[in-house]
Design a protein around this motif. Structure first.
Motif: not given
Lengths: 436, 463
Positions: A173, A207, A388, A390-391, B384, B412
């Motif tokens: 991460d 996350v 947070r 992501k993606n 990312q 990713n």
């Protein structure tokens, strides 16, 4: 300079020499460690001339080559665009606008090293798992325009800007927290910056998943970059005249939210580009690009104005002496609103806080289209940041998002990555696409 | 001008006060041309002479750039003083050392046959003007078009305190074509680029490319924006190249990992990043590509760096500093975009090795997917990243279907590479225009080489 101008005037009646002396000093820390101290000094001149009704441009850093400079400029004029304008003469009395941030001119290397050290040490204390990165950069420019119409205009700009970020890696991460500051009326405080970065890291510890669908999004000034780039390009007189700007034909029309006012502002104190004249010697003026949602006039430099029968708006700026001027804002500044960021967050039932987007500018910018992977963003629930994301992609069109969907505008401004001065903006119904 | 003498004098005067000193001088000429519609919009030439000094003293770096050659001594003084100051601030564990390299004494001829300096401005204008005419005039729906041309020729002089002296050349000529048409008050666009490092002739006779840009632009008028979702995406070689550059290339640049313990753990050699059939490398060959060279900007001989072999991480890109720090062999990846900057770890020509599948096999069993072509760009924050396509088509029941637009994809690092499930045989080099940006250094000429690839579970943004 006088020599170059004189030499050019042997071949044509219209010429302009732009001289630039650019000094940069930078101290950088990478991964929490002092990396390098550098200094750069670049001096050179650009010669612009009009010969047989056509415009040419050549530049050099080597003043022993001034004959070649003139020849090269004449060659480019043989092939260059048609130009019916003449260079502007002496403007008479002009106001002085302070474009020199005094502290920038006084910052020594050891002080810059210390600023960086303070940030790194404090951040390591607050967030021991992170690797801080920072760079402190001082830029000090002196320029002079001398032309065949009698203009001899010198100007000076000085600023310092600070990047302060951090990287946190846990297994696979990776969290990167980018931030930067250009102090105008205030000064950079490294310890405050460290607290800001530590807070961003703390908020990102967990996350969380976000949902696909229309979403309320709070954009930080950096998060707004895609939309600010679209507006910057959209008001460029060149694109308006060519007919590819979405604002074409909309001047005087209310096409955006009445919460949105955007200035092209050359009067902001301590901004390095501020000044009574632009970099072609034309008077500048603070102008509303957008006033409470009503579309204003586009901005023009001399050549673009000349091509399309308009007047320059004092928006001819240069990236150094190596390229001719082009239409450009001196500072794009979004008018602040009345909401604290904390109030804006508190008003959100569910949504996202987007601080940095990947891929800004890589798409159909002029159309206002944006579609970005969220580089740094958070989920908001019940008025609080819960973790947070992501993606996750956000997408939309700047002209639509800023028309019907602005909920509120923040009261404090910061610089976006594209060097616009902007507040936080809360926007409704932004399309979000998640992996699941 | 006697650059060699100037550099030798500077080095001998200051090397006593530094552990390592290098001086670079560049003499560069560049032309920029812009046509909007069929008319010249901007024509300019620049003549640049400048240099920089980098010093390592007591384990610290100092750097100074100049363009008045009379100021070489001042730059040496500044760089050495800065380096000693940085060195004095660093604890022993953080001091920089450099990997050993063979000291080169060489003059490298790029083999230019018809370079930027061999073609007159009016010949360049004539060739590009023909393309501008096609773009501007072949369809009334095109409201704006451009041909943007840029070239440079540079002679680079490099000397260091270890006795290296290298003279080399750099060259690039490229043009991009664009056309815009209006749909409901907003522009749709199409682009394509052509370029060469060694021969302007490669830019001639490209009228078809200009015509295709117009056709693509007009076809895009009827295209709807892509519907957001998670798709199987087949990328053509250009987009696949940008994908590997963003997804993996930047992470291979060791300056990010050398000083970060957690990043080193994450990037342990032998870690699986892709399926067995994924092979990735960064190469300074073949000659004539934009990322090809014999020595990098630290004077290190450049060699091919295998990065992923059979799906496993096998190597990375190094400067002398990062190679020493990590105890790995140098690769010659320290590059500076021009004399104003210090060299940093950068890519050259980054490749995905070809597989066996033909295009129909790649798309044959995709029920609903996207075929994405050519790249607008990409950006990474290591884990990312994003990459965007210039053109795209839906794939329905194994066949190419309607055109769509505004296709931007999120990636990713640890998922998307493993999700590459097919590699085509149609390898080609792309990236003749534009360049890579890092640390304020842009545009650095790099290229990508790849076949088409197929990736599953890609997040595509949209409305």
């Amino acid at each position: 300079m006088e020599k170059i101008l004189k030499k050019a005037l042997e071949s044509t009646g219209k010429a302009e020499v732009f001289y630039g002396d650019y000094r940069t000093a930078e101290v950088s820390y990478e991964n929490g460690k002092l990396k390098t101290v550098s200094s750069v000094r670049m001096t050179g001149a650009g010669l612009r001339l009009i010969k047989d009704g056509r415009l040419g441009y050549a530049s050099t850093t080597d003043f022993s080559q001034s004959d070649r400079l003139v020849t090269a400029a004449l060659d480019t004029a043989a092939a260059g665009p048609r130009a019916r304008f003449d260079f502007p003469g002496d403007p008479g009395k002009i106001d002085s606008i302070d474009s020199v941030k005094e502290r920038a001119t006084k910052l020594g290397i050891s002080e810059m090293v210390e600023m960086g050290a303070k940030y790194v040490e404090k951040l390591k204390k607050l967030a021991p798992d992170c690797y801080p990165d920072t760079s402190i950069t001082v830029e000090h420019d002196r320029t002079r325009i001398l032309n065949s119409s009698g203009l001899d205009y010198e100007s000076e700009g000085a600023m310092y800007h600070v990047y302060f970020g951090a990287t946190v890696i846990k297994g696979s991460d990776v969290l990167m927290v980018p931030a930067f500051k250009i102090p105008l009326e205030d000064e950079y405080d490294p310890e405050l910056a460290a607290e800001e970065a530590a807070e961003k890291i703390r908020m990102a510890e967990k996350v969380v998943e976000a949902k696909t669908g229309p979403t309320t999004v709070l954009f930080s000034p950096m998060g707004l970059d895609s939309m600010l780039m679209a507006l910057g390009a959209g008001f460029n007189g060149k694109y308006v005249e060519l007919g590819v700007s979405p604002i074409k034909g909309l001047t005087g029309t209310k096409a955006l939210s009445d919460k949105l006012t955007v200035w092209n502002d050359p009067t902001v104190r301590y901004w390095y580009r501020s000044g009574a004249l632009d970099q072609e010697g034309i008077r500048t003026e603070k102008r509303a690009l957008i006033r409470e949602g009503v579309i204003g006039e586009p901005y023009y430099d001399l050549l673009t104005a000349d091509m399309y029968g308009r007047r320059s708006t004092g928006s001819g700026y240069r990236n150094g002496f190596e390229a001719p001027p082009s239409p450009s804002v001196s500072l794009m500044a979004v008018e602040p609103g009345d909401k604290e960021v904390s109030e804006m967050l508190a008003s959100m039932e569910e949504g996202l806080y987007v601080d940095f987007c990947l891929g800004a500018g890589q798409g159909n910018v002029l159309a206002g289209e944006f579609s970005n992977n969220i580089g740094l963003g958070y989920k908001v629930e019940g008025g609080k940041i819960v973790g947070r994301v992501k993606n996750l992609m956000i997408a939309g069109n700047a002209y639509d998002a800023l028309k019907d969907n602005i909920i509120s505008v923040g009261s404090r401004r910061g610089f976006s990555m594209t060097m616009c001065l902007a507040p936080h903006v809360l926007v409704d119904k932004v399309s979000v696409t998640a992996k699941k | 001008m006697d650059f060699r003498g100037i550099m030798a004098d500077a080095i001998s005067s200051y090397k006593g006060r530094a552990d390592y000193l290098e001086v670079r001088i560049e003499q560069r000429e560049a032309t920029s041309l812009l046509y909007r519609l069929a008319e010249a919009d901007s024509v300019s030439v620049k003549l640049v002479l400048g240099g920089s000094v980098r010093a390592l003293a007591d384990g610290g770096w100092g750097f100074a750039a100049f363009n008045d050659l009379a100021a070489v001594g001042k730059a040496c003084e500044d760089a050495v003083t800065s380096a000693r100051y940085v060195g004095s601030c660093l604890p022993a564990s953080e001091k920089v050392s450099l990997a050993r390299v063979t000291t080169a004494y060489d003059e490298v001829d790029l083999g230019i046959s018809r370079g930027a300096k061999d073609v007159t401005l009016s010949d360049k204008m004539r060739v590009l003007g023909e393309y501008a005419q096609i773009l501007a005039k072949s369809d009334p729906r095109v409201v704006s078009s451009h041909v943007r041309y840029g070239d440079f020729y540079v002679r680079k002089y490099f000397a260091n305190s270890e006795g290296a002296y290298i003279v080399s050349e750099g060259s690039d000529m490229n043009a991009s074509f664009g056309a815009s048409a209006m749909k409901e008050g907003r522009p749709v666009e199409a682009f394509e680029g052509v370029g060469s490092t060694l021969d302007f002739t490669d830019l001639e006779g490209k009228h078809d490319v200009a015509r295709e840009v117009v056709e693509t632009c007009i076809e895009t008028l009827d295209a709807e924006p892509v519907k957001a979702g998670v798709y199987t995406v087949v990328c053509d070689p250009h987009l696949a190249g940008v994908f590997i550059h963003e997804a993996f290339g930047h992470l291979s640049e060791s300056d990010f990992i050398a000083e970060n313990e957690d990043a080193r753990k994450m990037m342990t050699l032998g870690r699986r990043f892709g399926q067995d059939f994924l092979n990735v490398a960064d190469e300074p060959v073949p000659a004539g590509l934009r990322g090809s060279y014999k020595y990098d900007d630290e004077g290190t001989p450049a060699v091919t760096a295998p990065l992923i072999t059979n799906g496993l991480l096998v190597g990375r890109l190094h400067s002398r500093e990062t190679a020493a720090k990590m105890g790995e062999p140098t690769t010659g990846n320290a590059r500076a975009v021009n004399h104003k900057f210090a060299p940093i770890v950068r890519m050259r020509n980054t490749v995905i090795r070809p597989g066996k599948a033909d295009f129909d096999q790649l798309i044959g069993d995709i029920k609903l997917g996207i075929f994405a072509k050519a790249a607008y760009g990409g950006q990474t924050m290591i884990e990312q990243f994003s990459f965007s396509a210039r053109e795209a088509f839906m794939i329905r029941d194994g066949k190419l279907a309607e055109r769509v637009r505004d296709v931007v994809m999120a990636g990713n690092l640890f998922e998307t590479l493993l999700n590459i499930e097919g590699i085509g045989s149609d390898f080609r080099w792309t990236g003749h225009t534009g360049g890579c940006g890092k640390g304020g250094q842009f545009p650095l000429p790099v290229m990508m080489g790849s076949p088409s690839i197929r990736i599953k579970n890609v997040v595509v943004g949209g409305r």
